[in-house]
Scaffold this motif. Structure first.
Motif, mmCIF file in Angstrom:
data_model
loop_
_atom_site.group_PDB
_atom_site.id
_atom_site.type_symbol
_atom_site.label_atom_id
_atom_site.label_comp_id
_atom_site.label_asym_id
_atom_site.label_seq_id
_atom_site.Cartn_x
_atom_site.Cartn_y
_atom_site.Cartn_z
ATOM 1 N N ALA A 181 0.827 -1.209 0.000
ATOM 2 C CA ALA A 181 0.000 0.000 0.000
ATOM 3 C C ALA A 181 0.859 1.256 0.000
ATOM 4 C CB ALA A 181 -0.931 -0.010 1.203
ATOM 5 N N ALA A 182 2.002 1.204 0.685
ATOM 6 C CA ALA A 182 2.904 2.352 0.711
ATOM 7 C C ALA A 182 3.718 2.458 -0.575
ATOM 8 C CB ALA A 182 3.841 2.242 1.912
ATOM 9 N N PRO A 185 0.724 3.548 -3.707
ATOM 10 C CA PRO A 185 -0.517 4.200 -3.269
ATOM 11 C C PRO A 185 -1.406 4.599 -4.438
ATOM 12 C CG PRO A 185 1.347 5.704 -3.070
ATOM 13 C CD PRO A 185 1.915 4.349 -3.379
ATOM 14 N N LYS A 213 1.675 6.749 4.117
ATOM 15 C CA LYS A 213 2.068 6.742 2.705
ATOM 16 C C LYS A 213 1.013 6.077 1.815
ATOM 17 C CE LYS A 213 7.037 6.625 3.671
ATOM 18 N NZ LYS A 213 8.325 5.917 3.431
ATOM 19 N N SER A 214 -0.002 5.504 2.422
ATOM 20 C CA SER A 214 -1.009 4.754 1.670
ATOM 21 C C SER A 214 -2.229 5.609 1.352
ATOM 22 C CB SER A 214 -1.445 3.521 2.462
ATOM 23 O OG SER A 214 -2.259 3.910 3.557
ATOM 24 N N ARG A 215 -3.039 5.103 0.423
ATOM 25 C CA ARG A 215 -4.329 5.722 0.116
ATOM 26 C C ARG A 215 -5.431 4.666 0.145
ATOM 27 N NH1 ARG A 215 -2.454 8.918 -5.360
ATOM 28 N NH2 ARG A 215 -0.724 10.099 -4.438
ATOM 29 N N ALA A 216 -5.203 3.632 0.902
ATOM 30 C CA ALA A 216 -6.093 2.477 0.902
ATOM 31 C C ALA A 216 -6.986 2.455 2.139
ATOM 32 C CB ALA A 216 -5.271 1.193 0.844
ATOM 33 N N ARG A 246 -6.961 7.326 7.427
ATOM 34 C CA ARG A 246 -7.197 6.153 6.584
ATOM 35 C C ARG A 246 -8.355 5.359 7.160
ATOM 36 N NH1 ARG A 246 -7.168 6.001 2.443
ATOM 37 N NH2 ARG A 246 -7.155 8.245 2.570
#
Length: 288
Positions: A181-182, A185, A213-216, A246
């Motif tokens: 995920a990081a 992203p 760092k993720s967008r999940a 998140r």
């Protein structure tokens, strides 16, 4: 099942055959009124080799039968690797409308299956050999492999690249899912981990530190005995998700480490089916 376990040894039957695993999952589907009791007939399965920076990784690729495009999912197996039970998981998920890749994490050492027959996590000699294999999977190698596997998935004409991709990890591969995920992203929109090991540590590279760092959206299903061993992990995860804004579900299940994997001594069918239903909800909400 991974290298984290309670004092009482776990024994996993890795020799679970395709037919027996299919019958077990079909029976579960029938008793829970799920529409995937005949999922094998709805899925195309292919053994593939995925080009990586270090060679070619053997993996199993699953997609729905028929014409169309579907979201991609990278399904990392537990520390015992690619074997029949994880093939059945990939097949069952593909039947619900996903293109699923299940890789052999240890392809640099040998082709799957890595372990055959019953595996006793209380056997120090056998565990020592498994830890040697685990040590070959550095963070850099996992990141490189993740990139290669996602590239392979996106090259499949059945993958809808306009939709987000999912990644899920079990036990020792829980951190792999966070890292994916990081790392991507732009691509990963849903992350699921089941009895994940080492999601929170004091190391500077702890997976929970990668959340910003993720967008999940995340689903973190924790085993009750793992929670007893590290009771603050769930709270640290919840705080980290909240700080990063998140969306996440962090839940301790009334089941022990390894409960989602058929053939494990800890396998808990009702809890496994509830976790599976949560996984499907996660993907429906974020990969469509």
């Amino acid at each position: 099942m991974c290298d984290q376990h309670d004092d009482e040894p776990f024994i996993v039957d890795t020799s679970l055959t395709r037919r027996s695993a299919l019958l077990a999952l079909s029976a579960v589907a029938a008793t829970t009124a799920l529409p995937d009791a005949a999922f094998a007939a709805q899925v195309v399965e292919t053994d593939v080799l995925v080009k990586t920076a270090d060679g070619s990784a053997d993996a199993a690729l699953f997609r729905p039968a028929g014409r169309g495009t579907w979201p991609a999912v990278l399904l990392w197996p537990d520390i015992l690797g690619l074997r029949p039970v994880f093939r059945e998981m990939g097949r069952r998920l593909a039947a619900r409308g996903y293109v699923v890749l299940v890789p052999n994490p240890f392809y640099r050492t040998r082709r799957a299956p890595i372990v055959t027959g019953p595996f006793d996590f209380g056997d120090k000699v056998a565990m020592g050999k498994l830890m040697v294999l685990k040590a070959t999977l550095t963070d850099a190698r996992i990141d490189a492999d993740t990139g290669a596997f996602l590239h392979f998935l996106d090259a499949q004409r059945q993958v809808d690249r306009r939709k987000g991709a999912g990644v899920q990890g079990y036990c020792f591969s829980g951190p792999f899912a966070f890292r994916a995920a990081a790392l991507r992203p732009d691509r990963i929109r849903a992350v699921a981990t089941f009895h994940g090991g080492g999601l929170v540590s004091k190391e500077p590279g702890s997976p929970h530190l990668l959340i910003p760092k993720s967008r999940a959206a995340f689903l973190v299903a924790i085993a009750q005995n793992d929670d007893r061993n590290q009771p603050d992990a769930k709270d640290i995860l919840k705080a980290s998700f909240a700080a990063a804004r998140r969306p996440a579900t962090v839940e301790v299940y009334p089941a022990d480490h390894g409960w989602t994997v058929a053939g494990s001594q800890a396998y808990n069918e009702p809890a496994a089916e509830r976790a599976w239903a949560e996984l499907l909800r996660l993907y429906r909400a974020n990969l469509r």
